[in-house]
Design an enzyme around this catalytic site. Sequence first.
Site, PDB file in Angstrom:
ATOM      1  N   LYS A 113     -35.327  51.656   7.161  1.00 15.49           N
ATOM      2  CA  LYS A 113     -35.385  50.751   8.314  1.00 15.49           C
ATOM      3  C   LYS A 113     -34.835  49.380   7.967  1.00 15.49           C
ATOM      4  O   LYS A 113     -34.216  48.726   8.807  1.00 15.49           O
ATOM      5  CB  LYS A 113     -36.827  50.610   8.824  1.00 15.49           C
ATOM      6  CG  LYS A 113     -37.334  51.845   9.523  1.00 15.49           C
ATOM      7  CD  LYS A 113     -38.647  51.560  10.223  1.00 15.49           C
ATOM      8  CE  LYS A 113     -39.236  52.805  10.820  1.00 15.49           C
ATOM      9  NZ  LYS A 113     -40.544  52.562  11.437  1.00 15.49           N
ATOM     10  N   LYS A 199     -33.527  64.019  10.448  1.00 13.44           N
ATOM     11  CA  LYS A 199     -34.695  64.319  11.292  1.00 13.44           C
ATOM     12  C   LYS A 199     -34.505  63.741  12.702  1.00 13.44           C
ATOM     13  O   LYS A 199     -33.794  62.731  12.875  1.00 13.44           O
ATOM     14  CB  LYS A 199     -35.988  63.813  10.641  1.00 13.44           C
ATOM     15  CG  LYS A 199     -36.142  62.329  10.665  1.00 13.44           C
ATOM     16  CD  LYS A 199     -37.565  61.879  10.321  1.00 13.44           C
ATOM     17  CE  LYS A 199     -37.584  60.376  10.502  1.00 13.44           C
ATOM     18  NZ  LYS A 199     -38.753  59.659  10.220  1.00 13.44           N
ATOM     19  N   LYS A 202     -36.709  58.538  17.088  1.00 13.10           N
ATOM     20  CA  LYS A 202     -36.599  57.640  18.255  1.00 13.10           C
ATOM     21  C   LYS A 202     -35.489  56.626  18.045  1.00 13.10           C
ATOM     22  O   LYS A 202     -34.936  56.102  19.004  1.00 13.10           O
ATOM     23  CB  LYS A 202     -37.891  56.844  18.413  1.00 13.10           C
ATOM     24  CG  LYS A 202     -39.032  57.600  19.000  1.00 13.10           C
ATOM     25  CD  LYS A 202     -40.267  56.682  19.033  1.00 13.10           C
ATOM     26  CE  LYS A 202     -41.539  57.477  19.021  1.00 13.10           C
ATOM     27  NZ  LYS A 202     -42.678  56.764  18.469  1.00 13.10           N
TER      28      LYS A 202
HETATM   29  P1  TYM Z   1     -44.219  57.783  14.229  1.00 13.78           P
HETATM   30  O1  TYM Z   1     -44.599  57.072  15.466  1.00 13.78           O
HETATM   31  O2  TYM Z   1     -42.854  57.583  13.668  1.00 13.78           O
HETATM   32  O3  TYM Z   1     -44.412  59.326  14.412  1.00 13.78           O
HETATM   33  C1  TYM Z   1     -45.620  59.875  14.921  1.00 13.78           C
HETATM   34  C2  TYM Z   1     -45.881  61.261  14.377  1.00 13.78           C
HETATM   35  O4  TYM Z   1     -44.785  62.131  14.664  1.00 13.78           O
HETATM   36  C3  TYM Z   1     -44.315  62.719  13.461  1.00 13.78           C
HETATM   37  N1  TYM Z   1     -42.855  62.891  13.542  1.00 13.78           N
HETATM   38  C4  TYM Z   1     -42.221  64.037  13.301  1.00 13.78           C
HETATM   39  N2  TYM Z   1     -42.681  65.254  12.970  1.00 13.78           N
HETATM   40  C5  TYM Z   1     -41.757  66.229  12.819  1.00 13.78           C
HETATM   41  N3  TYM Z   1     -40.418  66.057  12.986  1.00 13.78           N
HETATM   42  C6  TYM Z   1     -39.920  64.852  13.319  1.00 13.78           C
HETATM   43  N4  TYM Z   1     -38.609  64.696  13.492  1.00 13.78           N
HETATM   44  C7  TYM Z   1     -40.832  63.766  13.500  1.00 13.78           C
HETATM   45  N5  TYM Z   1     -40.702  62.458  13.839  1.00 13.78           N
HETATM   46  C8  TYM Z   1     -41.943  61.938  13.861  1.00 13.78           C
HETATM   47  C9  TYM Z   1     -44.699  61.740  12.359  1.00 13.78           C
HETATM   48  O5  TYM Z   1     -44.755  62.361  11.098  1.00 13.78           O
HETATM   49  C10 TYM Z   1     -46.033  61.257  12.841  1.00 13.78           C
HETATM   50  O6  TYM Z   1     -47.064  62.155  12.488  1.00 13.78           O
HETATM   51  N6  TYM Z   1     -46.517  55.017  10.786  1.00 13.78           N
HETATM   52  C11 TYM Z   1     -46.715  56.069  11.761  1.00 13.78           C
HETATM   53  C12 TYM Z   1     -47.762  55.723  12.793  1.00 13.78           C
HETATM   54  C13 TYM Z   1     -49.085  55.414  12.193  1.00 13.78           C
HETATM   55  C14 TYM Z   1     -50.011  56.342  11.650  1.00 13.78           C
HETATM   56  C15 TYM Z   1     -51.121  55.578  11.224  1.00 13.78           C
HETATM   57  C16 TYM Z   1     -49.992  57.736  11.507  1.00 13.78           C
HETATM   58  C17 TYM Z   1     -49.629  54.162  12.070  1.00 13.78           C
HETATM   59  N7  TYM Z   1     -50.868  54.263  11.488  1.00 13.78           N
HETATM   60  C18 TYM Z   1     -52.243  56.192  10.635  1.00 13.78           C
HETATM   61  C19 TYM Z   1     -51.119  58.344  10.909  1.00 13.78           C
HETATM   62  C20 TYM Z   1     -52.198  57.572  10.486  1.00 13.78           C
HETATM   63  C21 TYM Z   1     -45.407  56.286  12.492  1.00 13.78           C
HETATM   64  O7  TYM Z   1     -44.586  55.400  12.613  1.00 13.78           O
HETATM   65  O8  TYM Z   1     -45.282  57.497  13.083  1.00 13.78           O
END
Ligand code: TYM
Length: 336
Positions: A113, A199, A202
């Site tokens: 990022k 992957k 967004k």
């Molecule tokens: P974020 O918002 O990027 O993604 C949310 C969830 O979706 C999963 N994910 C995917 N799984 C499979 N294939 C993909 N292409 C894909 N893209 C996203 C992510 O693995 C995630 O489970 N930092 C985290 C948010 C967060 C969080 C937390 C998660 C903040 N605090 C505490 C768990 C526990 C994030 O940006 O996820």
Amino acid sequence: MGKRRILSGIQPTGALHLGNYLGAIRNWVRLQEEYDSFLFMADLHAITVPHDPTRLAEDTQNVAATYIACGIDPDKATIFVQSHLSAHSELAWLFNCITPLNWLERMIQFKEKAVKQGENVSIGLFAYPVLQAADILLYEPDLVPVGEDQKQHIELTRDIATRLNFQYGSEDAPVLKVPEPLIQAAGARVMSLTDGTKKMSKSDPSELSRIDLLDSPELIQKKIKRCKTDPVRGLAFGDPDRPECNNLLTLYMLLSGQTQEAVATTCADMGWGQFKPLLTETMVEALRPIRDTFGELTADRTYLESVLKQGRDKAAAIANPTLAKVKAALGYSPLP
Ligand code: TYM
């Protein structure tokens, strides 16, 4: 003994996509039957890159509506907004002070990022995994169900908890519980539709690279029609030289609810011209109820607000005592 607990969250930056659904939410729907579930919108994480303040609150509520539309039941799971509980920011600060800088310099997502942000990289983006550790450890969960890309952040969370326990607790009285990640093999890494080696994300500038959960049937059809394939006839799982084929078959398997063997047999002799309409129809039908329910939930926001109020109160009842415990371990003492 009480139920075991899970905690997870998603950043409310724009619409959620199939990766978020198959890697995370769909698993939570199953887990909520068995686990005490805490599921939140990470709106403090959402401002670690430039954001639009006129969209933040509505996008956050829309993610809550998407959780419910996907099958999360507010009577079973606690759904809440990260910024509604100041304990997240406060514990993150305490963790900032015990986390070595070089632990964060290793974080892959930060590196990726940061390259995109150029000179504008904020301290928030760098410290993001520390806030994530606070999100998790406040609720003392047993498991953190996430997609593959979050594995490193959960490992860091475990390291922070272990370090705090070592420095400020004792072996028989650890301050924090050390949770485990839960990464389900199927759907853990949904790939881009325009490049099967990247992957689905967004932040990909091309909308054609992802399917958003609220895409119309026409848009889904267009995206699948245009998605990248290969010139080989016959479709099979697991060929490293055919990442797109593997990804599209996996999507079909997960969305149709069939086993890998059944899909492998059905598609063995298919060409893309035959498979794409089948995948399109399966995807449209799988996402239709989500889109419909989302529409109903966002037509009148009073219900969503009541869910989030109730969620905030239930979350506070767990998070605040954990924060107090950490502060006491660090030597802070509240006024009598
Ligand atoms: P974020 O918002 O990027 O993604 C949310 C969830 O979706 C999963 N994910 C995917 N799984 C499979 N294939 C993909 N292409 C894909 N893209 C996203 C992510 O693995 C995630 O489970 N930092 C985290 C948010 C967060 C969080 C937390 C998660 C903040 N605090 C505490 C768990 C526990 C994030 O940006 O996820």
